[in-house]
Scaffold this motif. Structure first.
Motif: not given
Ligand code: GTP
Ligand code: MG
Length: 295
Positions: A196-212
């Motif tokens: 869903h995001l443009g060319q370079e954006l996914p490379y600058s992105l990381v995700a973290e789970v805060d609560e499960f």
């Protein structure tokens, strides 16, 4: 009762050659994220296939490439370490183009590779084998396989089983993977970002789970997407929050499919400047930073 066999099988090759798609086809389940864009895999993903007396532990790797920044160094280090320690190797190279370079030339730091290596000409549905198929190359067998259609998968599995040492299973016979549910949440958020995001954006992105919230129904998961700059944060959120909403819905559906339960995904976006080049932020996101990495 017959003796048990078990093997770790590293799936390696350059970026974007179909490694993650092949892992999913080998284990018959979508565990690894895939993307038309290269470098979607950042951390090894484990998929286990246990049938009768043999357990195969496949480990999908980040693509082997020349690293440009610390995150890429960590990605490469992970892949190289699995080339070193696995029992057998599936070395992927697309069916198109010429002969694959020798695997040793992609990991010169290892010198010679002693484990059994199968050369897998991937994406065989798009690039079918020529009339005269070489059966071996450098004394290594060559297989043509498609992770998308499943063509060639049975022969690959047969080769892996034949090279599994006699040894007790490494994991329970019922285990499908080894990584925690939180890992798959962050991976599927990243896969949605690639979509869903443009060319370079996914490379600058990381995700973290805060609560499960274990045991909640639907399963409540709060996660944060980190990007490096405010401008990127605005792009991920989109006008009136439209982009993050679409991305979150897509990620939620993927997570629900794997977990086989309804999920409420509460997704946030924050900035974390230069996280890709700092050892402590990389460690926080699960990367083993090679020693000598810059701060
Ligand atoms: N036609 C066809 N496309 C494939 C096949 N395998 C993978 N692809 C496509 O090729 C692209 C890359 O696939 P991935 O499985 O993500 O490749 P990868 O080697 O894991 O890539 P990185 O993790 O980025 O190194 C995706 O768009 C896949 O859909 C295949 O067997 N046939
Ligand atoms: Mg991959």
């Amino acid at each position: 009762m017959s003796e048990q066999r078990s093997a770790t099988v590293a799936i390696v090759g350059k970026p974007n050659v179909g490694k993650s798609t092949l892992l999913n086809a080998l284990v018959g389940r979508k565990l690894a994220i895939t993307s038309a864009k290269p470098q979607s895999t950042r951390l090894p993903v484990v998929g286990i296939l246990t049938a009768e007396d043999t357990q195969l532990v496949f480990v999908d790797q980040p693509g082997l490439m020349h690293p440009g920044y610390l995150l890429q160094e960590a990605m490469r280090a992970a892949a190289v370490s699995w080339v070193r320690k696995s029992d057998a190797i599936l070395y992927l190279h697309p069916g198109s183009g010429g002969r694959p370079p020798r695997l040793e030339s992609l990991v010169p730091e290892l010198g010679s590779i002693r484990q059994p290596v199968a050369i897998v000409r991937s994406m065989a549905d798009r690039f079918p084998p020529p009339e005269a198929v070489p059966l071996s190359d450098e004394n290594r067998p060559v297989f043509w396989a498609s992770g998308l259609t499943g063509d060639g998968i049975p022969s690959l599995l047969e080769w892996c089983r034949a090279h599994a040492p006699i040894r007790p299973f490494l994991y329970d016979a019922d285990d499908l993977g080894t990584q925690p549910q939180r890992f798959f949440v962050t991976e599927f958020v990243r896969e949605a970002a690639f979509e869903h995001l443009g060319q370079e954006l996914p490379y600058s992105l990381v995700a973290e789970v805060d609560e499960f919230r274990e045991g909640s129904d639907p399963l409540y998961i709060r996660a944060t997407i980190y990007v490096e700059r405010e401008t990127q944060k605005r792009m991920v959120i989109g006008k009136g929050g439209k982009t993050i909403k679409t991305l979150g819905e897509s990620a939620r559906r993927k997570i629900e499919e794997l977990f086989e339960q309804q999920v409420y995904l509460d997704l946030w976006v924050k900035t974390l400047p230069k996280w890709r080049s700092k050892p402590h932020t990389l460690a926080r996101f699960g990367f083993s930073v090679p020693s000598g990495g810059s701060t």
